[in-house]
Motif scaffolding. Structure first.
Motif, mmCIF file in Angstrom:
data_model
loop_
_atom_site.group_PDB
_atom_site.id
_atom_site.type_symbol
_atom_site.label_atom_id
_atom_site.label_comp_id
_atom_site.label_asym_id
_atom_site.label_seq_id
_atom_site.Cartn_x
_atom_site.Cartn_y
_atom_site.Cartn_z
ATOM 1 N N VAL A 227 0.840 -1.205 0.000
ATOM 2 C CA VAL A 227 0.000 0.000 0.000
ATOM 3 C C VAL A 227 0.872 1.251 0.000
ATOM 4 C CG1 VAL A 227 -1.727 1.306 1.284
ATOM 5 C CG2 VAL A 227 -1.918 -1.178 1.131
ATOM 6 N N VAL A 228 1.922 1.255 0.813
ATOM 7 C CA VAL A 228 2.852 2.382 0.826
ATOM 8 C C VAL A 228 3.503 2.544 -0.547
ATOM 9 C CG1 VAL A 228 5.064 3.171 1.762
ATOM 10 C CG2 VAL A 228 3.285 2.326 3.300
ATOM 11 N N GLY A 229 3.853 1.436 -1.197
ATOM 12 C CA GLY A 229 4.429 1.509 -2.545
ATOM 13 C C GLY A 229 3.471 2.116 -3.540
ATOM 14 N N VAL A 230 2.184 1.768 -3.443
ATOM 15 C CA VAL A 230 1.168 2.356 -4.320
ATOM 16 C C VAL A 230 1.100 3.863 -4.118
ATOM 17 C CG1 VAL A 230 -1.308 2.476 -4.802
ATOM 18 C CG2 VAL A 230 -0.205 0.259 -4.514
ATOM 19 N N LEU A 231 1.100 4.306 -2.865
ATOM 20 C CA LEU A 231 1.022 5.738 -2.584
ATOM 21 C C LEU A 231 2.259 6.474 -3.097
ATOM 22 C CD1 LEU A 231 -0.430 5.649 1.053
ATOM 23 C CD2 LEU A 231 -1.655 5.915 -1.108
ATOM 24 N N CYS A 232 3.430 5.860 -2.946
ATOM 25 C CA CYS A 232 4.658 6.491 -3.453
ATOM 26 C C CYS A 232 4.636 6.584 -4.982
ATOM 27 C CB CYS A 232 5.884 5.704 -2.989
ATOM 28 S SG CYS A 232 6.181 5.774 -1.199
ATOM 29 N N LEU A 233 4.144 5.550 -5.648
ATOM 30 C CA LEU A 233 4.054 5.594 -7.109
ATOM 31 C C LEU A 233 3.009 6.606 -7.575
ATOM 32 C CD1 LEU A 233 4.409 1.818 -8.059
ATOM 33 C CD2 LEU A 233 6.052 3.659 -8.436
ATOM 34 N N ARG A 234 1.982 6.822 -6.778
ATOM 35 C CA ARG A 234 1.015 7.872 -7.106
ATOM 36 C C ARG A 234 1.688 9.242 -7.091
ATOM 37 N NH1 ARG A 234 -4.433 6.158 -3.654
ATOM 38 N NH2 ARG A 234 -5.042 4.382 -4.975
ATOM 39 N N ILE A 235 2.585 9.444 -6.118
ATOM 40 C CA ILE A 235 3.329 10.704 -6.068
ATOM 41 C C ILE A 235 4.198 10.852 -7.316
ATOM 42 C CG2 ILE A 235 5.121 11.956 -4.833
ATOM 43 C CD1 ILE A 235 4.067 10.788 -2.236
ATOM 44 N N VAL A 236 4.883 9.772 -7.696
ATOM 45 C CA VAL A 236 5.744 9.812 -8.885
ATOM 46 C C VAL A 236 4.919 10.119 -10.132
ATOM 47 C CG1 VAL A 236 7.252 8.429 -10.366
ATOM 48 C CG2 VAL A 236 7.444 8.249 -7.878
ATOM 49 N N CYS A 237 3.791 9.446 -10.279
ATOM 50 C CA CYS A 237 2.937 9.677 -11.451
ATOM 51 C C CYS A 237 2.387 11.097 -11.471
ATOM 52 C CB CYS A 237 1.787 8.667 -11.478
ATOM 53 S SG CYS A 237 2.295 6.956 -11.765
ATOM 54 N N LYS A 238 2.100 11.642 -10.286
ATOM 55 C CA LYS A 238 1.566 13.003 -10.212
ATOM 56 C C LYS A 238 2.618 14.033 -10.585
ATOM 57 C CE LYS A 238 -1.685 15.953 -8.991
ATOM 58 N NZ LYS A 238 -3.004 16.024 -9.651
ATOM 59 N N ILE A 239 3.833 13.865 -10.048
ATOM 60 C CA ILE A 239 4.891 14.841 -10.311
ATOM 61 C C ILE A 239 5.341 14.778 -11.763
ATOM 62 C CG2 ILE A 239 7.263 15.475 -9.756
ATOM 63 C CD1 ILE A 239 6.754 14.576 -6.904
ATOM 64 N N LEU A 240 5.540 13.543 -12.277
ATOM 65 C CA LEU A 240 6.023 13.382 -13.649
ATOM 66 C C LEU A 240 4.898 13.398 -14.679
ATOM 67 C CD1 LEU A 240 8.685 10.561 -13.058
ATOM 68 C CD2 LEU A 240 9.008 13.043 -13.078
ATOM 69 N N ARG A 241 3.650 13.500 -14.194
ATOM 70 C CA ARG A 241 2.465 13.523 -15.068
ATOM 71 C C ARG A 241 2.455 12.298 -15.993
ATOM 72 N NH1 ARG A 241 0.252 18.299 -14.032
ATOM 73 N NH2 ARG A 241 1.613 20.016 -13.348
ATOM 74 N N VAL A 242 2.608 11.143 -15.362
ATOM 75 C CA VAL A 242 2.636 9.884 -16.102
ATOM 76 C C VAL A 242 1.215 9.412 -16.326
ATOM 77 C CG1 VAL A 242 3.381 7.485 -16.057
ATOM 78 C CG2 VAL A 242 4.884 9.278 -15.168
ATOM 79 N N ASN A 243 0.812 9.222 -17.582
ATOM 80 C CA ASN A 243 -0.516 8.721 -17.921
ATOM 81 C C ASN A 243 -0.465 7.339 -18.565
ATOM 82 O OD1 ASN A 243 -1.882 11.082 -17.027
ATOM 83 N ND2 ASN A 243 -1.280 12.129 -18.924
ATOM 84 N N SER A 244 0.738 6.869 -18.855
ATOM 85 C CA SER A 244 0.900 5.541 -19.461
ATOM 86 C C SER A 244 2.337 5.098 -19.229
ATOM 87 C CB SER A 244 0.572 5.580 -20.958
ATOM 88 O OG SER A 244 1.454 6.476 -21.633
ATOM 89 N N GLY A 245 2.620 3.856 -19.610
ATOM 90 C CA GLY A 245 3.971 3.347 -19.491
ATOM 91 C C GLY A 245 4.124 2.356 -18.352
ATOM 92 N N LYS A 246 5.373 1.970 -18.107
ATOM 93 C CA LYS A 246 5.669 0.929 -17.131
ATOM 94 C C LYS A 246 5.347 1.352 -15.706
ATOM 95 C CE LYS A 246 9.311 -1.332 -19.833
ATOM 96 N NZ LYS A 246 10.733 -1.754 -19.848
ATOM 97 N N VAL A 247 5.608 2.634 -15.381
ATOM 98 C CA VAL A 247 5.360 3.096 -14.014
ATOM 99 C C VAL A 247 3.877 2.979 -13.676
ATOM 100 C CG1 VAL A 247 5.487 5.056 -12.429
ATOM 101 C CG2 VAL A 247 7.330 4.652 -14.068
ATOM 102 N N LEU A 248 3.026 3.400 -14.584
ATOM 103 C CA LEU A 248 1.579 3.304 -14.353
ATOM 104 C C LEU A 248 1.143 1.845 -14.290
ATOM 105 C CD1 LEU A 248 -1.023 4.959 -14.030
ATOM 106 C CD2 LEU A 248 -1.334 4.794 -16.510
ATOM 107 N N TYR A 249 1.727 1.004 -15.122
ATOM 108 C CA TYR A 249 1.388 -0.425 -15.102
ATOM 109 C C TYR A 249 1.773 -1.056 -13.761
ATOM 110 C CZ TYR A 249 1.642 -5.413 -16.163
ATOM 111 O OH TYR A 249 1.489 -6.768 -16.126
ATOM 112 N N ILE A 250 2.981 -0.719 -13.269
ATOM 113 C CA ILE A 250 3.433 -1.256 -11.985
ATOM 114 C C ILE A 250 2.535 -0.759 -10.856
ATOM 115 C CG2 ILE A 250 5.329 -1.247 -10.317
ATOM 116 C CD1 ILE A 250 7.257 -1.136 -12.677
ATOM 117 N N LYS A 251 2.161 0.520 -10.904
ATOM 118 C CA LYS A 251 1.273 1.077 -9.874
ATOM 119 C C LYS A 251 -0.063 0.343 -9.840
ATOM 120 C CE LYS A 251 -1.084 4.875 -10.512
ATOM 121 N NZ LYS A 251 -2.462 4.538 -10.102
#
Length: 334
Positions: A227-251
């Motif tokens: 759960v903590v990993g999901v929240l951290c990846l949400r921060i990464v996606c928000k800052i980098l404005r990730v809408n697709s790709g491996k990071v979003l898939y992992i999240k």
């Protein structure tokens, strides 16, 4: 091995001169178990005695306040989950941003939950946190997974999610300080025999470990870290404005795995927990299962709508293609 009849009001290992309340407190709230020398290496290779326990319990009024707070937090979570299912498209941005503060993972409730867990060993009369604490932590994890607000600015979003991560980790550690002595005492009771030298003196065939070996649930666990990993990846996606790709898939994969792990923990605790306060425990984990079922229904509805939308687009594209071909054939003949 001790008999399961220990959990009944009358059991053969209990001596008439012992105080039942102090007897339970000695085992379930023991902080330190001391190993003593033994002359009987065959029948009593390991002899333990409780050396130190937590302070006495708070008055029942404190348990009642914690119970009311927990019920209110659960009802808020339940209402918000149902609102998200029914009015996810109609709900205003203000409502989306304001509702999260009242969730168990919000900035109002989470500090109170951490405070309750930090005093957990002394909240142990009407509403014992040694039994109900894991379900409260799971409520926090579920609300954290459900409170992803897209309308926030980057700095505000990062601050809120980072504080939630810190709160979850602190709550997990404090919960372990409550349940580990409880599970250790449970193992000392069920996996030992009384030596008769004192009320807490027991003989064991194997060493006693912190947390015992009968119940393996921990607050600081893989579920919490997912759960903590999901929240951290949400921060990464928000800052980098990730809408697709491996990071979003992992999240997304970690988020689905988190729900699975929470469900597995619920089933495990219902099956393997000490058999006391059974109805209270069933009610607590039954409420958690209801939230999980609502999430599954919500995700199923979203998948069905997505598939229906994709099917409609394909049908429209096929119809448009046939119309274009028909017009082309008509123009060729003319």
């Amino acid at each position: 091995m001790m008999n399961n009849q220990f959990w009944l009001p009358e059991y053969p290992t209990f001596q008439p001169g012992w105080d039942l309340e102090n007897f339970h407190a000695t085992f379930f709230k023991c902080i330190s178990w001391q190993v003593e020398e033994t002359l009987d290496s065959i029948n009593c290779p390991y002899h333990y005695v409780c050396d130190r326990t937590y302070p006495s319990n708070y008055p029942p009024s404190v348990d009642i306040l914690v119970l009311l707070f927990t019920i209110a937090s659960y009802l808020v979570t339940l209402v918000i989950v149902i609102m998200d299912m029914m009015n996810s498209r109609k709900e205003s941005i203000f409502m989306c941003q304001s509702k999260r503060y009242f969730l168990p993972s919000g900035s109002i409730s989470l500090p109170l939950i951490i405070l309750v867990f930090s005093k957990g060993p002394q909240i142990n009369t009407i509403f014992p946190l040694s039994c109900i604490g894991p379900s409260i932590l799971q409520l926090v994890l579920i609300s954290a997974l459900n409170s992803d607000i897209e309308g926030d600015k980057d700095i505000k979003y990062v601050f809120f999610v980072a504080s939630t991560v810190s709160g979850i980790l602190h709550a997990s550690l404090y919960l372990d300080s409550v349940i580990l002595p409880y599970y250790t005492g449970f193992d000392a009771l069920m996996g030992s025999v009384f030596s008769g030298q004192c009320a807490s003196c027991v003989c064991r065939k194997e060493p006693l470990v912190v947390g015992g070996k009968l119940v393996r649930y921990r607050g600081w666990s893989m579920t919490t870290f997912f759960v903590v990993g999901v929240l951290c990846l949400r921060i990464v996606c928000k800052i980098l404005r990730v809408n697709s790709g491996k990071v979003l898939y992992i999240k997304n994969l970690m988020e689905k795995s988190s729900w699975v792990l929470i469900t597995v923990d619920c089933v495990y605790l219902i099956v393997n927990s000490p058999q006391e306060r059974v109805m209270l425990r069933v009610a607590a984990f039954g409420g958690i299962f209801l939230l999980i079922c609502l999430h599954v229904l919500k995700e199923s509805y979203i998948q069905i709508c997505t598939m229906a939308c994709a099917s409609e687009k394909l049908r429209w594209a096929a119809t448009s293609l046939q119309t274009i071909k028909g017009d082309s054939v008509h123009e060729t003949h003319t």
